[in-house]
Design a protein around this motif. Structure first.
Motif, PDB file in Angstrom:
ATOM      1  N   ALA A   1     -41.039 -46.576  16.124  1.00  0.00           N
ATOM      2  CA  ALA A   1     -41.659 -47.354  15.046  1.00  0.00           C
ATOM      3  C   ALA A   1     -42.897 -46.653  14.483  1.00  0.00           C
ATOM      4  CB  ALA A   1     -42.043 -48.747  15.558  1.00  0.00           C
ATOM      5  N   GLY A   2     -43.152 -45.409  14.916  1.00  0.00           N
ATOM      6  CA  GLY A   2     -44.314 -44.667  14.436  1.00  0.00           C
ATOM      7  C   GLY A   2     -45.546 -44.870  15.297  1.00  0.00           C
ATOM      8  N   GLY A   3     -45.369 -45.535  16.423  1.00  0.00           N
ATOM      9  CA  GLY A   3     -46.500 -45.846  17.283  1.00  0.00           C
ATOM     10  C   GLY A   3     -47.190 -44.634  17.875  1.00  0.00           C
ATOM     11  N   LEU A   4     -46.426 -43.598  18.215  1.00  0.00           N
ATOM     12  CA  LEU A   4     -47.034 -42.398  18.794  1.00  0.00           C
ATOM     13  C   LEU A   4     -47.982 -41.744  17.800  1.00  0.00           C
ATOM     14  CD1 LEU A   4     -47.424 -40.162  20.882  1.00  0.00           C
ATOM     15  CD2 LEU A   4     -45.287 -39.131  20.031  1.00  0.00           C
ATOM     16  N   GLU A   5     -47.515 -41.544  16.596  1.00  0.00           N
ATOM     17  CA  GLU A   5     -48.351 -40.900  15.583  1.00  0.00           C
ATOM     18  C   GLU A   5     -49.574 -41.750  15.251  1.00  0.00           C
ATOM     19  OE1 GLU A   5     -45.045 -41.243  15.416  1.00  0.00           O
ATOM     20  OE2 GLU A   5     -44.415 -39.145  15.574  1.00  0.00           O
ATOM     21  N   GLU A   6     -49.384 -43.051  15.174  1.00  0.00           N
ATOM     22  CA  GLU A   6     -50.501 -43.950  14.890  1.00  0.00           C
ATOM     23  C   GLU A   6     -51.517 -43.916  16.037  1.00  0.00           C
ATOM     24  OE1 GLU A   6     -52.866 -46.770  12.852  1.00  0.00           O
ATOM     25  OE2 GLU A   6     -51.236 -45.484  12.151  1.00  0.00           O
TER      26      GLU A   6
END
Length: 141
Positions: free
Chosen positions: A51-56
């Protein structure tokens, strides 16, 4: 509230309990992000990353690098995520190793940051794919 939440955080929050979401609302989404991500169940880590959590998470750590609490919690999340070989590689590819090293450098005096950062590096070093990145970043000999 929802208009203040970054899209990646909003997508990742579906993996958190309602209590965790309330805590984010109470302390602010940017500061609360690593805290809540740390509470993810290991089975939810892939969904969080997808869900893009790592990059965020890495962006929150980067933009709040002076805050030892955020860096400590962020390193703890990366440590938990690194248990998965797939996520370990994604952490490395997204610049997570450098982010952990930067956190250690900035907060070398902070026991919690150093403990969590070393834990993340130790787990990342188990994976042959990320071990090369750790060597290249001079994190391990």
């Amino acid at each position: 509230y929802n208009e203040l939440v970054p899209p990646h955080l909003s997508a990742a929050m579906k993996f958190w309990s309602e209590d965790a979401c309330e805590q984010v609302r109470a302390i602010g989404c940017r500061g609360g992000y690593p805290l809540m991500a740390q509470q993810l169940h290991p089975s939810s880590m892939h969904g969080f990353a997808d869900a893009g959590g790592l990059e965020e998470l890495l962006e929150v750590m980067r933009s709040n690098g002076a805050d030892s609490g955020i860096v400590e919690m962020g390193c703890a999340v990366l440590r938990n995520m690194a248990v998965s070989d797939t996520l370990s590689y994604r952490i490395s590819a997204a610049g997570g190793i450098q982010q952990v090293l930067d956190g250690m450098g900035t907060h070398a005096w902070h026991t919690g940051v150093v403990t969590e950062a070393c834990g993340a590096l130790r787990i990342l070093a188990r994976d042959p794919l990320t071990r090369g990145s750790l060597i290249a970043e001079h994190a391990i000999p």
